[in-house]
Design a protein around this motif. Sequence first.
Motif, short mmCIF file in Angstrom:
data_model
loop_
_atom_site.label_atom_id
_atom_site.label_comp_id
_atom_site.label_asym_id
_atom_site.label_seq_id
_atom_site.Cartn_x
_atom_site.Cartn_y
_atom_site.Cartn_z
N LYS A 192 0.83 -1.21 0.00
CA LYS A 192 0.00 0.00 0.00
C LYS A 192 0.86 1.26 0.00
N SER A 248 2.30 1.81 -3.43
CA SER A 248 1.27 2.32 -4.33
C SER A 248 1.07 3.82 -4.13
N ARG A 249 1.07 4.26 -2.88
CA ARG A 249 0.92 5.69 -2.60
C ARG A 249 2.12 6.49 -3.12
N GLN A 280 1.80 6.87 -6.81
CA GLN A 280 0.79 7.87 -7.12
C GLN A 280 1.34 9.28 -6.94
N VAL A 332 -1.58 -6.45 -4.57
CA VAL A 332 -0.97 -5.45 -5.45
C VAL A 332 -2.05 -4.71 -6.23
N SER A 359 -4.26 -2.45 -3.92
CA SER A 359 -3.52 -1.29 -3.41
C SER A 359 -3.35 -0.23 -4.49
N LEU A 360 -3.04 -0.67 -5.70
CA LEU A 360 -2.92 0.27 -6.81
C LEU A 360 -4.27 0.89 -7.15
N ALA A 366 -5.09 3.66 -4.98
CA ALA A 366 -4.28 4.84 -5.29
C ALA A 366 -4.68 5.47 -6.62
#
Length: 385
Positions: A95, A98-99, A102, A190, A193-194, A197
């Motif tokens: 996570k 992913s952030r 982003q 995965v 989490s993406l 974001a």
Amino acid sequence: MAVRSSRDARRVLVSVDYPMQVKSANHKRGLSRLSWKPSSSCGLGIDIGQRATKIVSVQRQRDAIQAICAVCIPTRPETNQVGSTQCNWSTREIKELSRVIQRVLNGRSTSRRTRVAVTLSMSACDYRTVYVPQDTQVSLRAVQETIAAAKNDHRARCIALLPNAVVGESQEQQDKLRCFSLPEELSWSVAQSLDEAGLTPSVLNGAPWCMAGAMRLAAAAVQPDRINVALDWSFGSPTLVAMQAGEISYVRSMLHGSVQDLVATAGRDYQMDTAEGVHWIGQCLEHTALNVADAAQIETYDAVSRICSQLAEELRTALEYIAWRHQGCKVGTLWLMGGAARINGLSDLLQSKLTCPVAQWQVNCGETCLTAEYALAAALAWGEA
């Protein structure tokens, strides 16, 4: 998806449609994607490596590439990188990554016309051969159990198969299923989490297919009359992929030669982290070539040279087998992908131990040059643009 016959199994064993899917080699784009395409689009490729994540964005206006962007970020925070040798990523780490992706993209990937594709380090995946006679009923459960027993890991897995048909192969060879898999919980973690974001992935693809796509992307790498070979040389175990007639014909994970192995001596003797060790190796190779190295640099050079010799021996064995398997076809250039290829002097050192030509993968588009470490992410981005 239930598998009703071994013929079905030789295409794909399981495919998760949303939010990700594992492609088989026979994956085709949907009819709507082929019959209509927006005037502008953007493909985003994310290669989540064991230590570094590579991101490539390709913006297309009709049939012309308008802009290419590439960036490399740590997969884990620097404080968590030291000593990490496996891809046992926690949900929290995925996570956070992913952030970070982003934030790095700064909202440039949130357009409806952006398609996101992802691949994971081979260290997080599994590749092996499973023996299944042609006249045997194949089930997903049986293949799952075979992999679970071999890995002592009983988690459900997403599984895809590489093509296995080679003209003239024995029945025993044809009965071998080459299985690529990864834990289902990892793929969903995965993807989710993406998605949270704002980077919902269209596909999660396996590294071998990404390497094949990278070879197709670099026109110079594909020689129609040769067996095209690529080596993904990065932090984890190097992966060799051979293509013949546009299809993946061979995959092998090497035992030696990873960046992790290469920097081990520097880490042990001089308390260097991976980044420092990579820089140190480059200096040692350069100074030794110029005959100005000191004792410490010569010692490191000798250690690196030994590891490259072990890798070269594995490569020779693999290339000899590939040539034997495809009699009448010659093996072409060995194309290097991944971060190790960018270490100063390392590809030249490997070349000195092999008879086949060795070259670093790269793609030039306008004023932009994508180098070897971006090969897999570039293949993903181009495939979705």
